[in-house]
Scaffold this active site. Sequence first.
Site, PDB file in Angstrom:
ATOM      1  N   GLY A  69     126.914  24.825  11.369  1.00  0.00           N
ATOM      2  CA  GLY A  69     127.431  24.375  12.650  1.00  0.00           C
ATOM      3  C   GLY A  69     126.386  23.699  13.511  1.00  0.00           C
ATOM      4  O   GLY A  69     126.535  23.598  14.724  1.00  0.00           O
ATOM      5  N   ASP A 101     134.539  17.009  23.829  1.00  0.00           N
ATOM      6  CA  ASP A 101     134.057  15.638  23.674  1.00  0.00           C
ATOM      7  C   ASP A 101     135.209  14.689  23.377  1.00  0.00           C
ATOM      8  O   ASP A 101     135.223  13.546  23.837  1.00  0.00           O
ATOM      9  CB  ASP A 101     132.972  15.539  22.599  1.00  0.00           C
ATOM     10  N   SER A 123     119.502  13.918  -3.986  1.00  0.00           N
ATOM     11  CA  SER A 123     119.333  14.857  -2.871  1.00  0.00           C
ATOM     12  C   SER A 123     118.655  16.136  -3.337  1.00  0.00           C
ATOM     13  O   SER A 123     118.954  16.636  -4.428  1.00  0.00           O
ATOM     14  CB  SER A 123     120.698  15.194  -2.258  1.00  0.00           C
ATOM     15  N   ASP A 126     127.940  14.913  18.178  1.00  0.00           N
ATOM     16  CA  ASP A 126     126.853  15.166  17.237  1.00  0.00           C
ATOM     17  C   ASP A 126     126.071  13.896  16.937  1.00  0.00           C
ATOM     18  O   ASP A 126     124.836  13.891  16.909  1.00  0.00           O
ATOM     19  CB  ASP A 126     127.410  15.743  15.939  1.00  0.00           C
ATOM     20  N   TYR A 173     139.990  22.380  12.967  1.00  0.00           N
ATOM     21  CA  TYR A 173     139.474  21.554  14.054  1.00  0.00           C
ATOM     22  C   TYR A 173     140.520  20.511  14.450  1.00  0.00           C
ATOM     23  O   TYR A 173     140.820  20.315  15.629  1.00  0.00           O
ATOM     24  CB  TYR A 173     138.176  20.886  13.580  1.00  0.00           C
ATOM     25  N   SER A 194     124.556  19.193  10.415  1.00  0.00           N
ATOM     26  CA  SER A 194     123.838  18.605   9.285  1.00  0.00           C
ATOM     27  C   SER A 194     124.484  17.296   8.857  1.00  0.00           C
ATOM     28  O   SER A 194     123.796  16.388   8.375  1.00  0.00           O
ATOM     29  CB  SER A 194     123.799  19.593   8.114  1.00  0.00           C
ATOM     30  N   SER A 195     125.804  17.180   9.040  1.00  0.00           N
ATOM     31  CA  SER A 195     126.492  15.949   8.643  1.00  0.00           C
ATOM     32  C   SER A 195     126.053  14.769   9.502  1.00  0.00           C
ATOM     33  O   SER A 195     125.777  13.674   8.986  1.00  0.00           O
ATOM     34  CB  SER A 195     128.008  16.139   8.722  1.00  0.00           C
TER      35      SER A 195
END
Length: 401
Positions: free
Chosen positions: A121, A28, A59, A179, A231, A124-125
């Site tokens: 992976g 990407d 949370s 994402d 990454y 969730s972020s």
Amino acid sequence: MFTRAFGTAPAGVWAAPGRVNLIGEHVDYAGGICLPFALSQRTWVAVAPRDDGRYRLVSSMGGDDPQIVEVGVDEVGPGKPKNWTGYVVGAIWAQQQAGLLPKDLGGFDIAVTSDVPIGGGLSSSAALECSAALAAYELTVGPIGAPGEEKGSEVRAALVAACISAENDVVGASTGGLDQRISLFGQAGNALAIDYADDSAVQVPCDLPAHDLAILVIDTKAPHFLADGQYASRRGVIDAVTEGLGAASLRDVDDAETAAAEWARKNVPNGADAREWERVVVKRVRHVVSEIERTATAIEQLKAGDMASFGESMCASHASLRDDYEVTCPELDLAVDTAMEHGAVGARMTGGGFGGSAIALVDAAQVRPVADAIAGAFSDAGFRPPEFLVAVPSDGAEKIA
């Protein structure tokens, strides 16, 4: 949770999904092509505006007695806060920087819960960023409509950019935007073919039940961190080669592997072994170039309903991520190998790698036997017990109450 924490009812509840990427990994940010879909698993935020320049956040991930965290609106910016609240308030701050929201924003009370596996992976972020970003925009500016409605697409694109900024600039994780885009633009029953060369996105029907198939997600429980430099190091090589060759992307380079090898020989980092550096650069470039081509082919295979060939493309993608990009781990490889040994049509890691999840395209009737086989293999290997879910292409971020 909102009412218990803050003593009042929220103004509304918004939700955004996690995602799986069927194919097109680590391209990407390289002008490549990806094919994700949005999950039914999502993050929910209950939100109400404030007028005192403060954020208050709570949370369900805080355990049985979640504590309220307070952050000043003027305390948010590059590198702060770097904990989980940075994904939430960073997505709002980035909208302020882009002119989508006023600079003198009064703040929000926000309660968060999620069934997207944390660290699996499955992004969730991005689910957290996008749910908060949409809530803040709609409470401040107004409704933008459902994911499939054309009228909201321009705003959703702007929210994608803001959420990328939150992750890159505030939290400090180097991500490429896949994402956030699928979390905001997903549509039920479809995958999204995203081509970063021309910034296009096309909905691709993904009717797995019509083929008696299902996507089994295997959360390996291997630690999954994107902010630890691994990454960023992969992306750094691709960015450096692309810039060094004077190209917009590696897709514009004839015989990119040879060109990358020549570039590497002229640009050996201080203290590095020249041969090893060249070998690594060529492998990284080979993955990106082959994965882009492979994904373009896989999209046509999916459109044609050629699921056997699509499964082969998934397996080839995993092999490239394992051998050339070197972002898998023993747990991911074992999950993929075991799934294929027990009849999966295709399997591969999904997401950034270095832990996280794998996916397997399996006969719908074989979901549990394949999952049981993988759980047994993990037990035999002494790995943590994996967790499983069946991924269903679902809608993107939206107001739900």
